[in-house]
Design an enzyme around this catalytic site. Structure first.
Site, short mmCIF file in Angstrom:
data_model
loop_
_atom_site.label_atom_id
_atom_site.label_comp_id
_atom_site.label_asym_id
_atom_site.label_seq_id
_atom_site.Cartn_x
_atom_site.Cartn_y
_atom_site.Cartn_z
N HIS A 38 0.83 -1.22 0.00
CA HIS A 38 0.00 0.00 0.00
C HIS A 38 0.86 1.26 0.00
CE1 HIS A 38 -4.19 -1.30 0.21
NE2 HIS A 38 -3.75 -2.36 0.85
N SER A 71 -13.60 -17.84 -20.76
CA SER A 71 -12.68 -18.20 -19.68
C SER A 71 -12.95 -19.64 -19.24
CB SER A 71 -12.87 -17.25 -18.49
OG SER A 71 -12.20 -17.77 -17.35
N GLY A 130 -5.71 -12.39 -4.28
CA GLY A 130 -4.86 -11.21 -4.12
C GLY A 130 -3.49 -11.36 -4.73
N SER A 134 -5.88 -9.94 -12.02
CA SER A 134 -6.30 -8.87 -12.93
C SER A 134 -5.09 -8.28 -13.65
CB SER A 134 -7.07 -7.79 -12.18
OG SER A 134 -6.30 -7.23 -11.14
N GLU A 166 -6.86 -0.25 -15.79
CA GLU A 166 -7.53 -0.56 -14.53
C GLU A 166 -8.03 0.72 -13.85
OE1 GLU A 166 -7.20 -3.65 -10.82
OE2 GLU A 166 -5.86 -3.80 -12.55
N ASP A 178 1.53 -3.93 -9.42
CA ASP A 178 1.11 -5.24 -9.88
C ASP A 178 1.43 -5.46 -11.34
OD1 ASP A 178 0.16 -5.51 -7.34
OD2 ASP A 178 -1.97 -5.36 -7.87
#
Length: 392
Positions: A38, A71, A130, A134, A166, A178
């Site tokens: 974070h 998918s 997590g 994505s 995103e 990420d």
């Protein structure tokens, strides 16, 4: 299932759904962040690595403007169709919004995509864990676009456009970490990344007779619907307050801990003050963690992981009861060098460094105690640090 079997199944399903052949297969990895959580949107340093887990896709160009998606992991969704002439984020289109978002971002950057494609994907990343499924899907899409449409291979651009997709298309206000970790991964090395400048260096992870073990809480991890965006706003509020006494300050993580302590009372809201404290101290922990690894002091590196979890739990408040139980139970096991929550929080996974001869006991004891305390069943993954995206 082995990667080879995933690819074999992917090709079979592609032919079943879309017919013919001529598809090309691409891969992009998931990631785990070892420390530096974070703070990628606070101008801090992060220390992620790509995993051998990731997302595969078979893709074939079409001669019209149509896009067709399927998918393997979400077979119940069936084939989802879209068009290059109507690239909009639609809730009912689910996971395909990440793919459409990358197409949109590449086109916004001036790259022409004249025809659509058929796309079948299959992921080995545990769902809602997590571990950045994505970002993996975004980076995979960028890799496919570069290869299918002849764009210059540029993985830093790929990471940036994945983040733009995103942020601006999907509406998730994530930082760059990420996508960067997935796009720029290198086998057996983590990436010490300055998120303010994108300066980076590859750092070997010399954990010797230990392995990385990811433990999934199996509590659904819905980052976009969580307090992630709230935390980002709280950090922005803290920064705005600090800029009143230090106008030159551009990001929270420009501050060292002692500098923060001198001016922290300028942050009016005590909650925002706690968020800022985490950002500043986590950045310092991350820099120190890399120094400890470079010096071969894995034990000290592990202690910094533990301290990171405590800060995420107490100051940033993005942990949850299930993540705390996994960390607490891990800390009790002899042979665990360090353990903490990783990723956005509110569910998802812990990352653990566990000595090889302790792994069996770790899985048994943490698994039993976690179920006793939460009623949930954890999943354990012994993972390796992998490389970035590629065509297979």
């Amino acid at each position: 299932m082995s990667d080879e079997k995933v690819i074999e199944e992917l090709k079979i399903i592609f032919e079943e759904k879309f017919g013919g052949s001529g598809e090309r297969v691409f891969f992009a990895p998931g990631r785990v962040n070892l420390i530096g959580e974070h703070i990628d949107y606070n101008g801090g340093h992060v220390f992620p690595c790509a995993l051998t887990l990731g997302t595969f896709a078979a893709v074939r160009r079409r001669s019209d403007r149509k896009l067709r998606f399927y998918s393997v992991n979400l077979a119940e969704d069936g084939i989802i169709e879209a068009s290059l002439d109507d690239l909009t984020c639609k809730k009912e289109d689910g996971w395909t919004n990440y793919v459409k978002g990358v197409i949109w971002a590449y086109r916004q950057a001036g790259m022409d995509i004249p025809e659509g494609f058929d796309f079948v994907c299959s992921g080995t990343i545990p769902p809602k864990s997590g571990l950045s499924s994505s970002a993996s899907l975004e980076v995979l899409t960028g890799e496919a676009l570069m290869k299918l449409y002849g764009f210059d291979e540029d993985q830093i651009r790929n990471a940036k456009l994945g983040q733009i997709a995103e942020n601006q298309f999907v509406g998730m206000n994530c930082g760059i970490m990420d996508q960067f970790a997935s796009a720029m991964g290198r086998k057996d090395k983590a990436i010490f990344l300055n998120t303010a400048t994108l300066d980076y260096q590859y750092v070997p992870v010399p954990i010797g007779d230990a392995k990385l073990v990811i433990v999934n809480t199996n509590k659904p991890h819905e980052l976009a619907n969580s307090a992630y965006n709230d935390r980002r706003r709280e950090c922005e509020t803290a920064l705005a307050d600090l800029q009143k006494v230090r106008p030159s300050l551009k990001a929270l993580c420009e501050l060292k801990p002692d500098e923060f302590e001198e001016i922290k009372d300028a942050i009016k809201d005590p909650v925002c003050r706690k968020r800022a404290k985490h950002a500043v101290y986590e950045d310092a922990r991350t820099t120190e963690a890399v120094e400890k690894l470079n010096a071969g002091d894995v034990a000290a590196f592990g202690k910094l992981l533990n301290a990171s979890h405590v800060s995420l739990r107490d100051d940033f408040e993005v942990s949850c009861a299930e993540l705390d139980v996994l960390a607490e139970e891990a800390w009790k096991i002899p042979g665990v060098i360090g353990a903490r929550m990783t990723g956005g929080g509110f569910g998802g996974c812990t990352v653990n460094i566990v000595k090889n001869d302790a792994i069996e006991n770790f899985v048994d004891q943490v698994g039993i105690n976690y179920t006793t305390r939460t009623g949930l069943v954890a999943s354990f993954y012994i993972v390796s640090i992998g490389s970035g995206p590629r065509e297979i």
